[in-house]
Scaffold this motif. Structure first.
Motif, PDB file in Angstrom:
ATOM      1  N   LYS A  12       0.703  -1.112  -0.040  1.00  0.00           N
ATOM      2  CA  LYS A  12       0.116  -0.005  -0.133  1.00  0.00           C
ATOM      3  C   LYS A  12       1.024   1.386   0.182  1.00  0.00           C
ATOM      4  N   VAL A  13       1.859   1.242   0.839  1.00  0.00           N
ATOM      5  CA  VAL A  13       2.717   2.398   0.920  1.00  0.00           C
ATOM      6  C   VAL A  13       3.488   2.636  -0.656  1.00  0.00           C
ATOM      7  N   VAL A  14       3.932   1.511  -1.157  1.00  0.00           N
ATOM      8  CA  VAL A  14       4.662   1.541  -2.593  1.00  0.00           C
ATOM      9  C   VAL A  14       3.893   2.127  -3.260  1.00  0.00           C
ATOM     10  N   GLU A 259      -4.346  -2.273   8.651  1.00  0.00           N
ATOM     11  CA  GLU A 259      -3.592  -1.398   9.447  1.00  0.00           C
ATOM     12  C   GLU A 259      -2.533  -0.770   8.506  1.00  0.00           C
ATOM     13  N   ASP A 260      -2.190   0.516   9.372  1.00  0.00           N
ATOM     14  CA  ASP A 260      -0.884   1.110   8.705  1.00  0.00           C
ATOM     15  C   ASP A 260       0.327   0.238   8.447  1.00  0.00           C
ATOM     16  N   PRO A 261       0.689  -0.136   7.128  1.00  0.00           N
ATOM     17  CA  PRO A 261       1.664  -1.192   7.004  1.00  0.00           C
ATOM     18  C   PRO A 261       2.989  -0.720   7.840  1.00  0.00           C
ATOM     19  N   LYS A 262       3.503   0.444   7.849  1.00  0.00           N
ATOM     20  CA  LYS A 262       4.734   0.820   8.561  1.00  0.00           C
ATOM     21  C   LYS A 262       4.709   0.428   9.938  1.00  0.00           C
ATOM     22  N   GLU A 263       3.423   0.715  10.795  1.00  0.00           N
ATOM     23  CA  GLU A 263       3.331   0.527  12.452  1.00  0.00           C
ATOM     24  C   GLU A 263       3.104  -1.179  12.197  1.00  0.00           C
ATOM     25  N   ALA A 264       2.484  -1.659  11.211  1.00  0.00           N
ATOM     26  CA  ALA A 264       2.039  -3.152  11.675  1.00  0.00           C
ATOM     27  C   ALA A 264       3.514  -3.942  11.238  1.00  0.00           C
TER      28      ALA A 264
END
Length: 277
Positions: A12-14, A259-264
């Protein structure tokens, strides 16, 4: 065992932030992973980016744990199937450049009027052809239990046996078995001697009140990707079993939740470290 994170974990961030593989390497270091799992779908200019990634991996003190090829042998045209063989062979070449001896491969999936027998024959044939090159380069083709055709442990086991190569083994995805209604513990017991790569993943059942899209199982049930430990997979059983079996390879986080991928992914690393301690 060492901890890796797949670039697909931040898909998702990518997409939203336009991360390159180099950006992802920075992120993996920031969450204290030991390695990175890279995928063929994220290159924009592969020949230019590979040296950049290798430089960054070295500077960050990481390694490339595996390289993932998104192949599909279940296509009716022999010409298309040969193209898929060449895709896997190219993946082997890239893996060698990246310094890993693991190429995650798919088998393919059923569509239209194709039968399991049709699909399996094409998969075995394609893997046999690709395995000839893998054996020369001493690179493992690690089949992921993925999709409706080769999602069950007995299917993966049968395909590996029919290919008959010491370099065709299993990427054991801890969560995907739930999508084909198979107990991950029983799946592990069946495949434990074939495992050369592990995807650390978990799913939970969707709450009817949730307004999110999940993954449909073979029976139509909707599952939601979650931080490992919050779902249905007994990950401790898998980790203990790997230890008992002498596995010293990578556990690669592949988070597919909402959920937020970075935090997850940071939480995934922390939980996996606790399991390994």
């Amino acid at each position: 065992m060492k901890i890796s994170v797949s670039m697909y974990s931040v898909h998702k961030v990518v997409q939203t932030e336009g991360w390159s593989p180099v950006d992802f390497v920075h992120f993996a270091k920031s969450i204290q992973a030991d390695g990175v799992e890279l995928l063929d779908i994220y290159w924009k200019d592969k020949e230019k980016e590979i040296p950049e990634v290798l430089k960054e991996v070295k500077e960050q003190g990481l390694v490339v744990s595996a390289y993932d090829v998104t192949n599909n042998f279940v296509v009716e045209s022999e010409e298309e199937r040969m193209q898929q063989v060449e895709k896997v062979k190219d993946g082997i070449r890239v893996a060698k450049q990246l310094g890993t001896n693991i190429v995650r491969t798919f088998c393919g999936d059923l569509s239209g009027d194709l039968t399991y027998e049709d699909g399996q024959e094409w998969i075995v044939d394609g893997l046999k052809k690709a395995a000839e090159f893998a054996e020369q380069e001493e690179v493992y083709l690690a089949i992921e239990n993925h999709g409706l055709l080769a999602g069950r442990s007995e299917q993966v086991e049968e395909i590996i046996a029919k290919v008959g190569s010491p370099f065709v083994k299993s990427t054991f995805d801890t969560g995907n078995f739930l999508l084909v209604h198979q107990d991950p513990k029983q799946s592990f017991d069946r495949l434990k001697k074939e495992i050369v790569h592990v995807h650390f993943k978990d799913f939970r059942k969707k709450d009817p009140s949730e307004d999110v899209n999940g993954f449909r199982s073979m029976k139509g049930e909707e599952l939601i990707g979650t931080i490992p430990g919050d779902g249905q997979v007994d990950l401790g059983y898998v980790v203990n079993g790997l230890n008992e079996n002498g596995y010293d390879g990578w556990l690669s986080i592949e988070y597919e939740g909402v959920e937020d991928p970075k935090e997850a992914n940071l939480e995934c690393v922390n939980r996996l470290k606790k399991l390994l301690s």
